[in-house]
Design a protein around this motif. Structure first.
Motif, PDB file in Angstrom:
ATOM      1  N   ILE A 288      42.369  36.325  37.014  1.00  0.00           N
ATOM      2  CA  ILE A 288      42.611  35.771  35.170  1.00  0.00           C
ATOM      3  C   ILE A 288      43.038  37.053  34.543  1.00  0.00           C
ATOM      4  O   ILE A 288      43.305  37.171  33.354  1.00  0.00           O
ATOM      5  CB  ILE A 288      41.138  35.746  34.661  1.00  0.00           C
ATOM      6  CG1 ILE A 288      40.189  36.924  34.940  1.00  0.00           C
ATOM      7  CG2 ILE A 288      40.455  34.587  35.390  1.00  0.00           C
ATOM      8  CD1 ILE A 288      39.033  36.883  34.167  1.00  0.00           C
ATOM      9  N   GLY A 289      43.657  37.906  35.142  1.00  0.00           N
ATOM     10  CA  GLY A 289      44.274  39.002  34.677  1.00  0.00           C
ATOM     11  C   GLY A 289      43.507  40.138  33.934  1.00  0.00           C
ATOM     12  O   GLY A 289      43.956  40.467  32.721  1.00  0.00           O
ATOM     13  N   VAL A 290      42.462  40.551  34.532  1.00  0.00           N
ATOM     14  CA  VAL A 290      41.618  41.300  33.795  1.00  0.00           C
ATOM     15  C   VAL A 290      42.238  42.862  33.707  1.00  0.00           C
ATOM     16  O   VAL A 290      43.196  43.343  34.395  1.00  0.00           O
ATOM     17  CB  VAL A 290      40.194  41.728  34.611  1.00  0.00           C
ATOM     18  CG1 VAL A 290      40.460  42.406  35.737  1.00  0.00           C
ATOM     19  CG2 VAL A 290      39.204  42.375  33.723  1.00  0.00           C
ATOM     20  N   ASP A 291      42.165  43.265  32.479  1.00  0.00           N
ATOM     21  CA  ASP A 291      42.456  44.678  32.214  1.00  0.00           C
ATOM     22  C   ASP A 291      41.841  45.761  32.525  1.00  0.00           C
ATOM     23  O   ASP A 291      40.535  45.972  32.110  1.00  0.00           O
ATOM     24  CB  ASP A 291      42.644  44.820  30.696  1.00  0.00           C
ATOM     25  CG  ASP A 291      43.318  46.086  30.178  1.00  0.00           C
ATOM     26  OD1 ASP A 291      43.355  47.004  30.937  1.00  0.00           O
ATOM     27  OD2 ASP A 291      43.520  46.368  28.908  1.00  0.00           O
ATOM     28  N   LEU A 292      42.142  46.396  33.771  1.00  0.00           N
ATOM     29  CA  LEU A 292      41.218  47.438  34.312  1.00  0.00           C
ATOM     30  C   LEU A 292      40.955  48.661  33.582  1.00  0.00           C
ATOM     31  O   LEU A 292      40.167  49.263  33.726  1.00  0.00           O
ATOM     32  CB  LEU A 292      42.072  47.788  35.687  1.00  0.00           C
ATOM     33  CG  LEU A 292      42.045  46.744  36.743  1.00  0.00           C
ATOM     34  CD1 LEU A 292      42.646  47.112  37.952  1.00  0.00           C
ATOM     35  CD2 LEU A 292      40.819  46.238  37.085  1.00  0.00           C
ATOM     36  N   GLY A 293      41.896  48.739  32.506  1.00  0.00           N
ATOM     37  CA  GLY A 293      41.612  49.835  31.648  1.00  0.00           C
ATOM     38  C   GLY A 293      40.344  49.904  30.889  1.00  0.00           C
ATOM     39  O   GLY A 293      39.515  50.688  30.464  1.00  0.00           O
TER      40      GLY A 293
END
Lengths: 327, 126
Positions: A288-293
């Motif tokens: 789902i393209g999570v923003d790891l930041g």
């Protein structure tokens, strides 16, 4: 005059609410509606018939009650109860039944049905048993009416006209009362399970952990969010460790929900650390393209708590002399 | 509805008391950005506890306030976002990127104090 009107209402209501409506009874319904508008004297005869009926049932009380209890045992209903218990319940059901017939009001019966259900549901009495015994009573009483009035067929018919709708309605009332009580218990238990499923635990000042076990469906995800955000507010938490070691997989809507929860927690000024992500969940989150930041993740719960303590400025140091000596 | 702005030590505190129109928000933004250098404030706290809706315009304005105040040499903390409000904001994609948020006024003040202390230390080392 009031009781008669009440009775009439019940007769009409039963034509729509009770499922056992036969042709003969429909005839009665039409007749009784006419009575309401046109002929007052016929109404009185319905009432007097019911009075006669009730008098008959009172008179035969001991005999009919025994007959009923015998049939219950014979039909192998209420097997969870002893003979004495069945007889005691039969007596009070019988009296409530006759009273409902007499007064045409069902509140007392309803209350009794609820009370009875409350007592017998925990003992494993099933719905079909309760419906069964009430229908048995209906049949026992009908048989006794046949026996009494078999010589005068017209009179028997008139008495049954008065008896059947009321009896069906009583059967309906008791069965519905039982099912409602059951449903109430089920609802309560679901509520309890739901609350237990997302505990919010404070491990240190300003540090909460939420261990999640089992599959997260959308409803549980919503509840999880609510508990987490509320927990932050009430405990004034700065760091929350969300441990999902016990969650085998999540689908993308739930994964999205999780990410949103983490962001919402940030808006409340708290940091969420997610621990124990399985490979499957990691895959879903990457898909789902999570923003790891935005998402803090640590391998396991221990690591998560250590990281949280670091963020809060705690430092755990072993004592020089451990209290617990290894044997 | 005017938003009262109080000066508390080196900080400015703006407490939103009821729902704000877009005009009110713009006015709040302009006043805060102007006041911050006037009183030489080191930090600004915007308390939104009373708001039960924070829409996209409000979010953008709050973010603008924070960025502009940073450019003018101070820190901004948004405090008191309600749990339900926070979640509906996130659902709409309004995440207040790059803006510091705290649970309530007390936490916001504590955050600014910590920041100030860190700043002092850095300065002392030079």
């Amino acid at each position: 005059m009031t009781p008669r009107v009440v009775l009439l209402n019940h007769v009409q209501a039963s034509s729509t609410s009770v499922e056992h409506v036969t042709h003969g009874q429909e005839g009665l319904m039409n007749g009784s509606q006419e009575m309401a508008t046109v002929t007052q004297p016929r109404l009185e005869t319905t009432a007097s018939r019911l009075r006669e009926l009730v008098a008959h049932l009172r008179h035969q009380r001991a005999h009919l009650r025994e007959e009923w209890a015998r049939l219950i045992t014979e039909a192998k209903l209420l097997t969870a109860m002893t003979k004495e218990e069945i007889f005691a319940e039969a007596t009070s059901v019988y009296d409530n039944y006759v009273e409902a017939l007499e007064t045409g009001t069902y509140e007392a019966l309803q209350a009794y049905a609820r009370n009875l259900s409350e007592r017998i549901i925990p003992r494993g009495v099933e719905t079909h048993e309760v419906v069964g015994i009430v229908l048995l009573l209906r049949d026992v009483l009908a048989r006794s009416l046949f026996a009494t009035y078999h010589e005068d067929f017209n009179k028997l018919n008139r008495i049954l006209d008065a008896y059947e709708p009321a009896a069906n309605r009583i059967a309906g009332t008791v069965a519905v009362g039982f099912v409602q009580e059951r449903e109430r218990i089920i609802r309560e238990q679901q509520e309890a399970i739901r609350e237990l499923s997302t505990p919010v635990l404070q491990v240190r000042e300003r540090l909460l952990i939420l261990p999640i076990i089992g599959v997260i469906d959308p409803q549980r995800a919503r509840q999880l969010t609510e508990q987490l955000l509320r927990g932050i507010r009430t405990n004034r938490a700065k760091v929350v460790v969300l441990d999902i070691t016990g969650v085998p997989y999540i689908d993308s809507p739930v994964a999205n929900h999780l990410v949103q929860t983490v962001e919402a927690a940030r808006l409340l000024g708290a940091i969420v650390i997610v621990t124990g992500l399985s490979p499957e969940i990691a895959q879903t989150l990457v898909n789902i393209g999570v923003d790891l930041g935005k998402m803090n993740t640590v391998g396991d719960l221990q690591g998560g708590i250590e990281e949280a303590e670091r963020l809060l400025g705690y430092k755990v140091v072993p004592m020089q002399e451990p209290v617990l000596h290894s044997a | 509805m005017q938003v009262p702005i109080l000066k508390q030590g080196a900080y400015l505190i703006a407490t939103v008391q009821s729902a704000l129109t877009d005009e009110d928000l713009k006015q709040l933004r302009d006043t805060l950005v102007m006041q911050v250098s006037k009183v030489r404030a080191r930090g600004v706290i915007v308390d939104v506890t009373a708001l039960d809706v924070i829409d996209s315009f409000a979010t953008r304005t709050l973010r603008d306030v924070a960025y502009m105040i940073r450019l003018r040499g101070a820190e901004t903390v948004i405090v008191g976002i309600q749990p339900e409000v926070a979640f509906s904001m996130v659902k709409l994609g309004l995440t207040l990127e790059g803006v510091t948020t705290s649970l309530d006024l007390e936490e916001g003040l504590a955050y600014l104090d910590r920041k100030a202390k860190a700043h002092e230390e850095v300065r002392a080392h030079r």
